[in-house]
Design an enzyme around this catalytic site. Structure first.
Site, PDB file in Angstrom:
ATOM      1  N   ASP A  26      -3.990  25.044 -10.225  1.00  0.00           N
ATOM      2  CA  ASP A  26      -4.527  23.861 -10.031  1.00  0.00           C
ATOM      3  C   ASP A  26      -3.870  22.761 -10.616  1.00  0.00           C
ATOM      4  O   ASP A  26      -3.419  22.738 -11.828  1.00  0.00           O
ATOM      5  CB  ASP A  26      -6.169  23.557 -10.570  1.00  0.00           C
ATOM      6  CG  ASP A  26      -7.059  22.504  -9.924  1.00  0.00           C
ATOM      7  OD1 ASP A  26      -6.436  21.690  -9.830  1.00  0.00           O
ATOM      8  OD2 ASP A  26      -8.024  22.768  -9.946  1.00  0.00           O
ATOM      9  N   SER A  60      -9.350  18.473  -5.559  1.00  0.00           N
ATOM     10  CA  SER A  60      -9.441  19.832  -5.781  1.00  0.00           C
ATOM     11  C   SER A  60     -10.225  20.501  -4.382  1.00  0.00           C
ATOM     12  O   SER A  60      -9.406  21.136  -3.895  1.00  0.00           O
ATOM     13  CB  SER A  60      -9.830  20.243  -7.091  1.00  0.00           C
ATOM     14  OG  SER A  60      -9.153  19.803  -8.079  1.00  0.00           O
ATOM     15  N   ASN A 105     -14.506  15.902  -3.825  1.00  0.00           N
ATOM     16  CA  ASN A 105     -15.232  16.671  -4.630  1.00  0.00           C
ATOM     17  C   ASN A 105     -16.740  16.441  -4.994  1.00  0.00           C
ATOM     18  O   ASN A 105     -17.318  17.221  -5.258  1.00  0.00           O
ATOM     19  CB  ASN A 105     -14.434  16.256  -6.287  1.00  0.00           C
ATOM     20  CG  ASN A 105     -12.932  16.868  -6.238  1.00  0.00           C
ATOM     21  OD1 ASN A 105     -12.777  17.967  -5.451  1.00  0.00           O
ATOM     22  ND2 ASN A 105     -12.283  16.655  -7.256  1.00  0.00           N
ATOM     23  N   HIS A 108      -5.015  16.374 -17.029  1.00  0.00           N
ATOM     24  CA  HIS A 108      -5.772  15.265 -17.097  1.00  0.00           C
ATOM     25  C   HIS A 108      -5.914  14.866 -18.637  1.00  0.00           C
ATOM     26  O   HIS A 108      -5.788  13.574 -18.896  1.00  0.00           O
ATOM     27  CB  HIS A 108      -7.005  15.875 -16.855  1.00  0.00           C
ATOM     28  CG  HIS A 108      -7.291  15.848 -15.215  1.00  0.00           C
ATOM     29  ND1 HIS A 108      -7.337  14.572 -14.584  1.00  0.00           N
ATOM     30  CD2 HIS A 108      -7.782  16.820 -14.258  1.00  0.00           C
ATOM     31  CE1 HIS A 108      -7.687  15.066 -13.023  1.00  0.00           C
ATOM     32  NE2 HIS A 108      -7.935  16.217 -13.037  1.00  0.00           N
ATOM     33  N   ASP A 142      -3.254  22.829  -5.468  1.00  0.00           N
ATOM     34  CA  ASP A 142      -3.839  21.889  -4.610  1.00  0.00           C
ATOM     35  C   ASP A 142      -3.301  20.513  -4.663  1.00  0.00           C
ATOM     36  O   ASP A 142      -3.694  19.723  -3.667  1.00  0.00           O
ATOM     37  CB  ASP A 142      -5.529  22.068  -5.073  1.00  0.00           C
ATOM     38  CG  ASP A 142      -5.532  21.676  -6.425  1.00  0.00           C
ATOM     39  OD1 ASP A 142      -4.641  21.844  -7.216  1.00  0.00           O
ATOM     40  OD2 ASP A 142      -6.721  21.605  -6.888  1.00  0.00           O
ATOM     41  N   HIS A 143      -2.703  20.035  -5.695  1.00  0.00           N
ATOM     42  CA  HIS A 143      -2.196  18.695  -5.599  1.00  0.00           C
ATOM     43  C   HIS A 143      -1.438  18.572  -6.914  1.00  0.00           C
ATOM     44  O   HIS A 143      -1.405  19.452  -7.830  1.00  0.00           O
ATOM     45  CB  HIS A 143      -3.677  17.810  -5.820  1.00  0.00           C
ATOM     46  CG  HIS A 143      -4.397  18.128  -7.067  1.00  0.00           C
ATOM     47  ND1 HIS A 143      -4.076  17.951  -8.273  1.00  0.00           N
ATOM     48  CD2 HIS A 143      -5.781  18.578  -6.870  1.00  0.00           C
ATOM     49  CE1 HIS A 143      -5.123  18.358  -8.959  1.00  0.00           C
ATOM     50  NE2 HIS A 143      -6.229  18.570  -8.202  1.00  0.00           N
TER      51      HIS A 143
END
Length: 454
Positions: free
Chosen positions: A43, A81, A102, A209, A252-253
């Protein structure tokens, strides 16, 4: 004389049938065997983390030499996500599989999907517009095991994976969870219990994050993950599985820097009485106005005249996002410029982590933004070696996963031209090949009998 001719014809027919059976058998054996598949969803692993000079990633480097890598992996919009978990696993764009955020609101059921905080997200109707890989596999007699993988705990189209270790709702999967899942997955491959194993790793996203995509703390986690990949290759060799197990790694990103100095607060520009539902904050905000209030809410937001905010009615969402044509897509969509953060009347503050201060990184922006791009890396018996292919969209992965497992894929948006060079072959699935070859045997035999009866 006639009896001898009939005998000759009988022997000739027997030889023709034997030839057809042998030919069919050879054709079937020409199809590569169904190999096992080990998946890693890392992720938030941005495309350029591999190329950082300040960290050493020998495990990933080894995989690149022995396998194939894409220059980047393009996420679906929004670059969040859950939409991309499902685009990868179904081969469908968001407007086709229906996982459009999300956080979502479903007008048909009058329910919300709020990741991690409500039970409604496990209702099958959120998921049933797509068919994830494990459902395709189970339908065709393969056994699937998934670890902390979002969605594996949901019965989708009436089907569950063979095994699902649920995501830990009060925490998140740590490195020890990754290590345990790898160990268990390898044992399942060794004893013949599993055909496909999927392992979800959240660490790159959490640290991106919390500390930012350029942080030393994230770099340390990347090295720890890399060490497990290096051990994995050694363990596959020691178990004599390198010729039987393909590995595919994807994200995912990506991730980009954010700060409290780049905030777009819409609170003073909208009347909350005009809004039925408003969801999410950050890169995207979704708004369902009350009946008769769509144009007013839209006009109020446009009046902000903020160069870092795009305000879109559903009908005006760009075609290239493949996002507009699902009923769950909100009537009004707000998208921040890369690195900016939208706050709302319900979520008026910039997100902070308890004990570590304001969030340093996020995602969800236009999927064409370079920072939003992810990774694709694969190695194994069905994967080309030491190959770098052009970047491609994540919807193209599903067909490749099905191919190496010998599955007939469900209908999807993927195209083979987009991933040319990744696999050593592209084949018809095993089941289809058997049907084709058996049909060929029957047709040839019947044709020979007709000729002999003339």
């Amino acid at each position: 004389m006639m009896a001898g001719l009939r005998y000759f014809k009988t022997i000739h027919v027997f030889h023709v049938l034997l030839y057809c059976v042998l030919f069919g058998s050879v054709a079937m054996h020409a199809v590569p065997k169904d190999n096992k598949l080990l998946l890693f969803l890392l992720d938030g692993f941005r495309w350029d983390y591999f190329d950082r000079q300040e960290i050493n990633l020998p495990g990933f480097r080894r995989m690149m030499r022995e396998g194939a890598r894409a220059e980047y992996l393009l996420p679906d919009f929004p670059s969040l996500s859950y939409p991309n978990y499902y685009s990868i696993m179904t081969g469908l764009h968001c407007e086709d599989h229906g996982m459009v955020g999300n956080y979502m609101f479903d007008t048909k059921h009058n329910e919300s999907f709020l990741i991690g905080v409500n039970r409604d997200q496990y209702h099958a109707y959120w998921w049933d517009d797509g068919e994830p890989l494990w459902v395709t596999a189970e339908k065709q007699g393969k056994r699937s095991y998934f670890y902390s993988w979002p969605g594996c705990e949901v019965t989708i189209r009436g089907v569950d994976p063979t095994y699902c270790k649920k995501y830990p709702m009060l925490s998140y999967p740590k490195l020890k969870d990754m290590q345990a899942a790898i160990a268990e997955g390898l044992e399942l491959f060794s004893n013949g219990s599993a055909d496909v194993v999927g392992i979800y790793v959240e660490l790159p996203d959490k640290y991106g994050h919390k500390y930012g995509p350029s942080s030393a703390k994230l770099n340390q986690k990347l090295e720890e993950i890399d060490a497990e990949m290096d051990k994995l290759l050694d363990e596959l060799e020691s178990r004599d599985l390198r010729d039987d197990v393909n590995i595919m790694i994807f994200s995912d990103h990506g991730m980009t820097e954010v700060s409290e100095t780049r905030v777009i607060n819409i609170t003073d520009y909208v009347d909350i009485e005009d809004i039925r539902v408003v969801l999410d904050a950050g890169a995207n905000v979704y708004i369902w106005p009350n009946p008769g209030k769509l144009d007013k809410v839209y006009s109020d937001l446009v009046a902000m005249d903020n160069p870092y905010l795009t305000v879109l009615k559903k009908a005006d969402i760009p075609d290239r996002w493949y996002y507009r044509n699902h009923y769950r897509t909100s009537p009004i969509l707000l998208v921040a410029a890369n690195g900016w953060y939208i706050t709302t009347p319900l979520l008026p503050r910039f997100f902070s982590y308890f004990g570590s201060g304001p969030m340093q990184g996020t995602h969800g922006f236009d999927n064409n933004e370079t920072d939003m791009q992810g990774i694709f890396l694969a190695t194994g018996p069905d994967i080309s070696q030491n190959v770098v292919v052009k970047g491609f969209a994540n919807i193209h992965i599903y067909q490749m996963m099905c191919d190496v497992l010998g599955l007939t894929p469900n209908q999807n948006d993927g195209q083979w031209d987009a991933v040319a060079g990744v696999l050593t072959h592209k084949r018809i699935s095993s089941a289809t090949s058997v049907v084709v070859n058996v049909t060929m045997v029957i047709v040839m035999a019947v044709f020979s009998l007709i000729r002999l009866s003339i």
